[in-house]
Design an enzyme around this catalytic site. Sequence first.
Site, PDB file in Angstrom:
ATOM      1  N   ASP A   6       0.840  -1.200   0.000  1.00 49.48           N
ATOM      2  CA  ASP A   6       0.000   0.000   0.000  1.00 49.48           C
ATOM      3  C   ASP A   6       0.879   1.255   0.000  1.00 49.48           C
ATOM      4  O   ASP A   6       2.063   1.194   0.363  1.00 49.48           O
ATOM      5  CB  ASP A   6      -0.871  -0.055   1.265  1.00 49.48           C
ATOM      6  CG  ASP A   6      -1.780   1.149   1.398  1.00 49.48           C
ATOM      7  OD1 ASP A   6      -2.267   1.652   0.373  1.00 49.48           O
ATOM      8  OD2 ASP A   6      -1.993   1.579   2.549  1.00 49.48           O
ATOM      9  N   ASP A   8      -0.340   5.030   1.035  1.00 46.18           N
ATOM     10  CA  ASP A   8      -0.578   5.990   2.112  1.00 46.18           C
ATOM     11  C   ASP A   8      -0.415   5.358   3.486  1.00 46.18           C
ATOM     12  O   ASP A   8      -1.045   4.347   3.801  1.00 46.18           O
ATOM     13  CB  ASP A   8      -1.987   6.592   1.981  1.00 46.18           C
ATOM     14  CG  ASP A   8      -2.102   7.413   0.711  1.00 46.18           C
ATOM     15  OD1 ASP A   8      -1.140   8.117   0.373  1.00 46.18           O
ATOM     16  OD2 ASP A   8      -3.157   7.331   0.051  1.00 46.18           O
TER      17      ASP A   8
END
Lengths: 173, 173
Positions: A6, A8
Amino acid sequence: MVIFVDMDEVIADTYGAHIEIYNKQFSENLTLELCNGNEVWRMVPPERQQSVRDHARNRGFFRNLKPIKNAQVVLRKLNEKHEVYIASAAMQFPNSLEEKSDWLDEHLSFIPWQNRILCGHKHILLGDVLIDDRSYNLEKFDGRTLLFTSPHNIRTTGFERANNWLEVADKLL
Amino acid sequence: MVIFVDMDEVIADTYGAHIEIYNKQFSENLTLELCNGNEVWRMVPPERQQSVRDHARNRGFFRNLKPIKNAQVVLRKLNEKHEVYIASAAMQFPNSLEEKSDWLDEHLSFIPWQNRILCGHKHILLGDVLIDDRSYNLEKFDGRTLLFTSPHNIRTTGFERANNWLEVADKLL
């Protein structure tokens, strides 16, 4: 091994940016420590919450995020040993799409465009490992999951956790 | 059933746009029929090939594509019956990312952001069906594949083929 990572709050410091922008705008002194266990927007007075939630819609927000500590050096090594993909649920914020591509060009240029994914749901990803800070992404993934520690998830239980990138290295290198 | 649908030359008419832009720029009369069996840029004189290949890097190119005939009406029905995702290998062209999101908002607004994927390699997609015009995407997909007919792939063999969206409807509705 195919590893999805991922963006963020895992490789790009969204949380820190929210605090920095908020403190500047309202002359406040919010800190990561004060926020522990909460979404950042819940930690400000109600009349300012929408302002914080709207940060992500501002041009430049995603382009200027700082990399999370040790993400780059560990990802470079992971990428030599495994098939690494960056997978961000970015479609929610169309303004972020090109900024995220540019951010990856600057900070993780060794991850080619073929290995970058901007998506919504992550249960459509076929691979071995997902590293993410959101439990709802991990719950539905068909493979090993690592919950990457972020201020908002420190009270979440039931997942194998990586508190930082050195711990990811220990587990996957 | 989880169905992944490519964008360019499957739901958005990239090929037609290349021809239209080329004809306008060089006052030519290239047609789809003349191109059959070839990539469009191979069908123009060598000194103009780079110009055609660069169309995709121009701002506005992807935003202004026409929808492929019957794509919208069939996708709306497919979406009622199945879990439909749009999956475009768009990361090659960072300028296309927001334009593709905007295009989907305009032409396929019933596909929510959670079901939109901008990626590179497609073999990381986990689902039942992939509809794509590129054989190299279909070859590595772990599921049923449909080669959507486009001028460049009419000589490709070895794949179940859908020549148009009405044929997709026959197969999947």
